[in-house]
Design a protein around this motif. Structure first.
Motif, PDB file in Angstrom:
ATOM      1  N   ARG A  69       3.365  49.445   6.819  1.00 13.80           N
ATOM      2  CA  ARG A  69       3.518  50.777   6.243  1.00 13.80           C
ATOM      3  C   ARG A  69       4.016  51.808   7.267  1.00 13.80           C
ATOM      4  O   ARG A  69       4.560  52.850   6.885  1.00 13.80           O
ATOM      5  CB  ARG A  69       2.186  51.247   5.649  1.00 13.80           C
ATOM      6  CG  ARG A  69       1.833  50.531   4.354  1.00 13.80           C
ATOM      7  CD  ARG A  69       2.822  50.882   3.249  1.00 13.80           C
ATOM      8  NE  ARG A  69       2.607  50.092   2.047  1.00 13.80           N
ATOM      9  CZ  ARG A  69       3.327  49.044   1.692  1.00 13.80           C
ATOM     10  NH1 ARG A  69       4.341  48.660   2.458  1.00 13.80           N
ATOM     11  NH2 ARG A  69       3.088  48.388   0.584  1.00 13.80           N
ATOM     12  N   THR A  70       3.846  51.543   8.542  1.00 17.77           N
ATOM     13  CA  THR A  70       4.291  52.500   9.560  1.00 17.77           C
ATOM     14  C   THR A  70       5.689  52.175  10.090  1.00 17.77           C
ATOM     15  O   THR A  70       6.242  52.977  10.850  1.00 17.77           O
ATOM     16  CB  THR A  70       3.300  52.551  10.740  1.00 17.77           C
ATOM     17  OG1 THR A  70       3.143  51.232  11.284  1.00 17.77           O
ATOM     18  CG2 THR A  70       1.961  53.086  10.284  1.00 17.77           C
ATOM     19  N   ASN A  72       9.724  51.832   9.865  1.00 19.81           N
ATOM     20  CA  ASN A  72      10.786  52.451   9.080  1.00 19.81           C
ATOM     21  C   ASN A  72      11.447  51.475   8.112  1.00 19.81           C
ATOM     22  O   ASN A  72      11.827  51.842   6.995  1.00 19.81           O
ATOM     23  CB  ASN A  72      11.844  53.053  10.008  1.00 19.81           C
ATOM     24  CG  ASN A  72      11.347  54.267  10.756  1.00 19.81           C
ATOM     25  OD1 ASN A  72      10.465  54.984  10.280  1.00 19.81           O
ATOM     26  ND2 ASN A  72      11.885  54.497  11.953  1.00 19.81           N
ATOM     27  N   ARG A  75       8.236  49.914   5.433  1.00 20.01           N
ATOM     28  CA  ARG A  75       7.244  50.736   4.732  1.00 20.01           C
ATOM     29  C   ARG A  75       7.321  50.599   3.216  1.00 20.01           C
ATOM     30  O   ARG A  75       6.329  50.864   2.512  1.00 20.01           O
ATOM     31  CB  ARG A  75       7.402  52.203   5.134  1.00 20.01           C
ATOM     32  CG  ARG A  75       8.725  52.821   4.744  1.00 20.01           C
ATOM     33  CD  ARG A  75       8.792  54.276   5.194  1.00 20.01           C
ATOM     34  NE  ARG A  75       8.558  54.394   6.637  1.00 20.01           N
ATOM     35  CZ  ARG A  75       8.621  55.549   7.292  1.00 20.01           C
ATOM     36  NH1 ARG A  75       8.889  56.671   6.643  1.00 20.01           N
ATOM     37  NH2 ARG A  75       8.407  55.580   8.593  1.00 20.01           N
ATOM     38  N   ASP A  76       8.490  50.178   2.701  1.00 16.70           N
ATOM     39  CA  ASP A  76       8.647  50.095   1.249  1.00 16.70           C
ATOM     40  C   ASP A  76       8.405  48.693   0.698  1.00 16.70           C
ATOM     41  O   ASP A  76       8.547  48.477  -0.516  1.00 16.70           O
ATOM     42  CB  ASP A  76      10.049  50.563   0.848  1.00 16.70           C
ATOM     43  CG  ASP A  76      10.280  52.035   1.166  1.00 16.70           C
ATOM     44  OD1 ASP A  76       9.303  52.803   1.064  1.00 16.70           O
ATOM     45  OD2 ASP A  76      11.416  52.405   1.519  1.00 16.70           O
ATOM     46  N   GLY A  98      -2.377  51.101   2.083  1.00 13.84           N
ATOM     47  CA  GLY A  98      -1.043  50.968   1.507  1.00 13.84           C
ATOM     48  C   GLY A  98      -0.789  49.745   0.667  1.00 13.84           C
ATOM     49  O   GLY A  98       0.348  49.530   0.226  1.00 13.84           O
TER      50      GLY A  98
END
Length: 231
Positions: A69-70, A72, A75-76, A98
């Protein structure tokens, strides 16, 4: 296009069982045994969904989810956590870092697949796998409906599952034994010729008014869906 699923599970028996059953459902599956290995796998090929155990060696599932989640580029990525922990506090903790969903062991494969497809419908609808197409044939798993061209095709449950398996891998030749395994299951004894009977019923339902037969019989091998045969 099939969804790429990364299974992060340190118990080999469970990871192999998941890989086998998810493969039957049309997912492309890779396996990592711990969190560090999973991060390397994600960097090498970004998955469409991560299915991870809570209790992992070295890096816990919670920490792995936090790292995803952290990042770039990560995270999705949707995450579903698998765990024997069922207490409300644990579920909340998993969702807080998350995770998109949380499945408690033991679970049924049908429930897990339904949860996975529900998550994918929100994050990547094209990969949810509810609808499969081949030539002019459309199979809707959620509605249990098949259409060819402009008409509905009425199939029994076995013929529906048989067509579903064939549509997951167009062009691939499935042996009768493989079709028995995927459609009837490993623990059910069924005569090998039963496959031929149901293929015949499937062909009869699919092919009307001069339609080309999309099912190719490969002598001494099995059956496949073939673009050159489809209308």
């Amino acid at each position: 296009m099939s969804a790429k699923v990364l299974v992060v599970e340190d118990e080999e028996a469970i990871s192999q069982l998941l890989a086998y059953n998810l493969g039957k459902e049309g997912f492309t599956v890779s396996i990592s045994a711990d969190g560090d290995e999973a991060m390397i796998a994600v960097d090498e090929q970004k998955p469409d969904l991560v299915l991870m155990d809570w209790m992992l060696p070295n890096v816990s599932g919670i920490e792995l989810c936090r790292r995803l989640r952290t990042g770039n580029d990560t995270r999705d990525i949707p995450v579903i956590m698998l765990t024997a922990r069922g207490e409300e506090d644990d579920r909340v903790r998993g969702l807080d870092v998350g995770a998109d969903d949380y499945v408690t062991k033991p679970f049924s494969m049908s429930e897990l697949v339904a949860r996975m497809r529900a998550v994918l419908r929100r994050t990547a609808p094209a990969l949810a796998g509810d609808v499969a197409t081949f030539a002019d044939i459309v199979l809707d798993r959620q509605l249990c409906r098949v259409r060819r061209g402009q008409r509905d095709v009425h199939l029994g449950p076995t013929e529906f599952r048989l067509l579903d398996v064939l549509m997951q891998r167009p062009g691939r030749v499935f042996s009768r034994e493989q079709l028995l395994d995927r459609v009837w299951g490993q623990d059910v004894y069924v005569e090998i010729r039963t496959v031929d009977v149901h293929i015949g019923r499937l062909r009869k339902a699919l092919n009307r008014r001069g339609d080309r037969d999309p099912i190719r019989t490969v002598r001494s091998s099995g059956y496949a869906l073939d673009e050159t045969y489809a209308g």
